[in-house]
Motif scaffolding. Structure first.
Motif, short mmCIF file in Angstrom:
data_model
loop_
_atom_site.label_atom_id
_atom_site.label_comp_id
_atom_site.label_asym_id
_atom_site.label_seq_id
_atom_site.Cartn_x
_atom_site.Cartn_y
_atom_site.Cartn_z
N LEU A 148 8.24 7.79 1.80
CA LEU A 148 7.67 7.33 3.05
C LEU A 148 7.18 5.88 2.94
O LEU A 148 7.21 5.14 3.91
CB LEU A 148 6.53 8.25 3.48
CG LEU A 148 6.96 9.67 3.82
CD1 LEU A 148 5.75 10.51 4.16
CD2 LEU A 148 7.95 9.69 4.97
N TRP A 149 6.67 5.50 1.77
CA TRP A 149 6.26 4.11 1.56
C TRP A 149 6.44 3.76 0.09
O TRP A 149 6.42 4.61 -0.79
CB TRP A 149 4.80 3.88 1.99
CG TRP A 149 3.80 4.74 1.26
CD1 TRP A 149 3.28 4.52 0.04
CD2 TRP A 149 3.25 5.96 1.72
NE1 TRP A 149 2.43 5.50 -0.31
CE2 TRP A 149 2.37 6.43 0.72
CE3 TRP A 149 3.38 6.73 2.88
CZ2 TRP A 149 1.65 7.62 0.83
CZ3 TRP A 149 2.65 7.89 2.98
CH2 TRP A 149 1.80 8.32 1.97
N GLU A 150 6.67 2.53 -0.13
CA GLU A 150 6.81 2.00 -1.48
C GLU A 150 5.48 1.36 -1.84
O GLU A 150 5.06 0.39 -1.22
CB GLU A 150 7.93 0.96 -1.55
CG GLU A 150 9.31 1.50 -1.27
CD GLU A 150 9.83 2.36 -2.42
OE1 GLU A 150 9.41 2.16 -3.57
OE2 GLU A 150 10.66 3.24 -2.13
N ASP A 151 4.78 1.95 -2.82
CA ASP A 151 3.48 1.41 -3.19
C ASP A 151 3.24 1.68 -4.67
O ASP A 151 3.32 2.81 -5.12
CB ASP A 151 2.41 2.07 -2.34
CG ASP A 151 1.12 1.27 -2.32
OD1 ASP A 151 1.03 0.28 -3.08
OD2 ASP A 151 0.23 1.64 -1.55
N SER A 152 2.96 0.61 -5.42
CA SER A 152 2.76 0.79 -6.86
C SER A 152 1.35 1.28 -7.17
O SER A 152 1.13 1.90 -8.21
CB SER A 152 3.04 -0.53 -7.59
OG SER A 152 2.17 -1.54 -7.10
N ASP A 153 0.42 1.03 -6.29
CA ASP A 153 -0.96 1.43 -6.59
C ASP A 153 -1.39 2.66 -5.77
O ASP A 153 -2.54 2.79 -5.39
CB ASP A 153 -1.91 0.25 -6.37
CG ASP A 153 -1.92 -0.24 -4.93
OD1 ASP A 153 -0.91 0.00 -4.23
OD2 ASP A 153 -2.93 -0.82 -4.53
N ILE A 154 -0.43 3.60 -5.51
CA ILE A 154 -0.74 4.78 -4.71
C ILE A 154 -1.79 5.65 -5.38
O ILE A 154 -2.65 6.23 -4.70
CB ILE A 154 0.55 5.59 -4.39
CG1 ILE A 154 0.27 6.72 -3.39
CG2 ILE A 154 1.13 6.17 -5.64
CD1 ILE A 154 -0.03 6.24 -2.03
N GLU A 155 -1.75 5.73 -6.72
CA GLU A 155 -2.72 6.58 -7.41
C GLU A 155 -4.13 6.05 -7.22
O GLU A 155 -5.07 6.82 -7.07
CB GLU A 155 -2.37 6.68 -8.89
CG GLU A 155 -1.11 7.49 -9.12
CD GLU A 155 -0.77 7.60 -10.60
OE1 GLU A 155 -1.63 7.34 -11.45
OE2 GLU A 155 0.38 7.96 -10.88
N VAL A 156 -4.28 4.74 -7.18
CA VAL A 156 -5.59 4.14 -6.98
C VAL A 156 -6.08 4.44 -5.57
O VAL A 156 -7.25 4.78 -5.35
CB VAL A 156 -5.54 2.61 -7.23
CG1 VAL A 156 -6.84 1.93 -6.91
CG2 VAL A 156 -5.10 2.33 -8.65
N GLY A 163 -10.54 10.74 -3.33
CA GLY A 163 -10.79 11.94 -4.12
C GLY A 163 -9.58 12.84 -4.25
O GLY A 163 -9.72 14.04 -4.44
N ILE A 164 -8.39 12.28 -4.17
CA ILE A 164 -7.17 13.08 -4.27
C ILE A 164 -6.37 12.56 -5.45
O ILE A 164 -6.17 11.35 -5.62
CB ILE A 164 -6.32 12.96 -2.99
CG1 ILE A 164 -7.16 13.43 -1.78
CG2 ILE A 164 -5.04 13.76 -3.08
CD1 ILE A 164 -6.48 13.18 -0.46
N GLY A 165 -5.88 13.49 -6.27
CA GLY A 165 -5.06 13.12 -7.42
C GLY A 165 -3.64 12.88 -7.00
O GLY A 165 -3.23 13.12 -5.86
N ALA A 166 -2.80 12.40 -7.96
CA ALA A 166 -1.40 12.11 -7.68
C ALA A 166 -0.61 13.35 -7.33
O ALA A 166 0.39 13.30 -6.63
CB ALA A 166 -0.78 11.41 -8.86
N ASP A 167 -1.10 14.51 -7.81
CA ASP A 167 -0.40 15.77 -7.50
C ASP A 167 -0.82 16.37 -6.18
O ASP A 167 -0.36 17.42 -5.79
CB ASP A 167 -0.63 16.76 -8.63
CG ASP A 167 -2.10 17.05 -8.86
OD1 ASP A 167 -2.94 16.40 -8.21
OD2 ASP A 167 -2.39 17.94 -9.68
N GLY A 168 -1.76 15.70 -5.46
CA GLY A 168 -2.19 16.18 -4.16
C GLY A 168 -3.41 17.08 -4.22
O GLY A 168 -3.92 17.49 -3.19
N GLN A 169 -3.89 17.39 -5.39
CA GLN A 169 -5.06 18.25 -5.54
C GLN A 169 -6.32 17.39 -5.51
O GLN A 169 -6.31 16.22 -5.85
CB GLN A 169 -4.99 19.02 -6.87
CG GLN A 169 -3.77 19.92 -6.97
CD GLN A 169 -3.80 21.04 -5.96
OE1 GLN A 169 -4.86 21.58 -5.69
NE2 GLN A 169 -2.66 21.36 -5.38
#
Length: 137
Positions: free
Chosen positions: A111-119, A125-131
């Motif tokens: 949906l979007w290209e973003d290198s700092d999505i985890e940040v 308060g959401i992790g990279a896995d969605g939890q």
């Protein structure tokens, strides 16, 4: 030839009798049309009788016409003796040997290209896995 209607029934005193029950005298008319039934009940029974007679006569006519039609068809060849026609035999269903394969779908683009999505997710308060992150971050 003309058919003359029979006179209405009368009792010994000369009063008109009900045409349905033939027992009770007909009360005098209140208007211009003479009464022929002694009560509403007799009028209804006469209507039902006329209706039943008409229904029965129509049913008899239909039955007689069907009988005459079947007599006419008996002289024709029987369907059992005649050769089978295309209406009598089911047509075989021809299935293709290999059904066509739909074209493969292209891989879904993110949906979007973003290198700092985890940040960004950690900020909410959401992790990279969605939890949900528990007290981290």
């Amino acid at each position: 030839m003309t058919i003359t209607p029979s006179p209405p029934p009368r009792d010994e005193g000369g009063q008109l009798l009900c045409q349905q029950c033939m027992k009770n005298p007909v009360p005098p008319s209140l208007g211009t049309k003479p009464r022929i039934y002694c009560s509403r009940n007799c009028r209804q029974r006469a209507y039902e009788s006329r209706r039943t007679r008409s229904i029965v006569s129509v049913a008899v006519e239909v039955a007689l016409s069907r009988e005459a039609k079947s007599r006419d068809e008996r002289s024709a060849t029987s369907r059992d003796n005649a050769g089978a026609t295309s209406r009598d035999v089911a047509k075989p269903q021809v299935k293709p040997a290999n059904p066509p394969v739909p074209p493969a779908r292209a891989a879904a683009a993110p949906l979007w290209e973003d290198s700092d999505i985890e940040v960004r997710l950690a900020r909410y308060g959401i992790g990279a896995d969605g939890q949900e992150l528990n007290g981290e971050g």
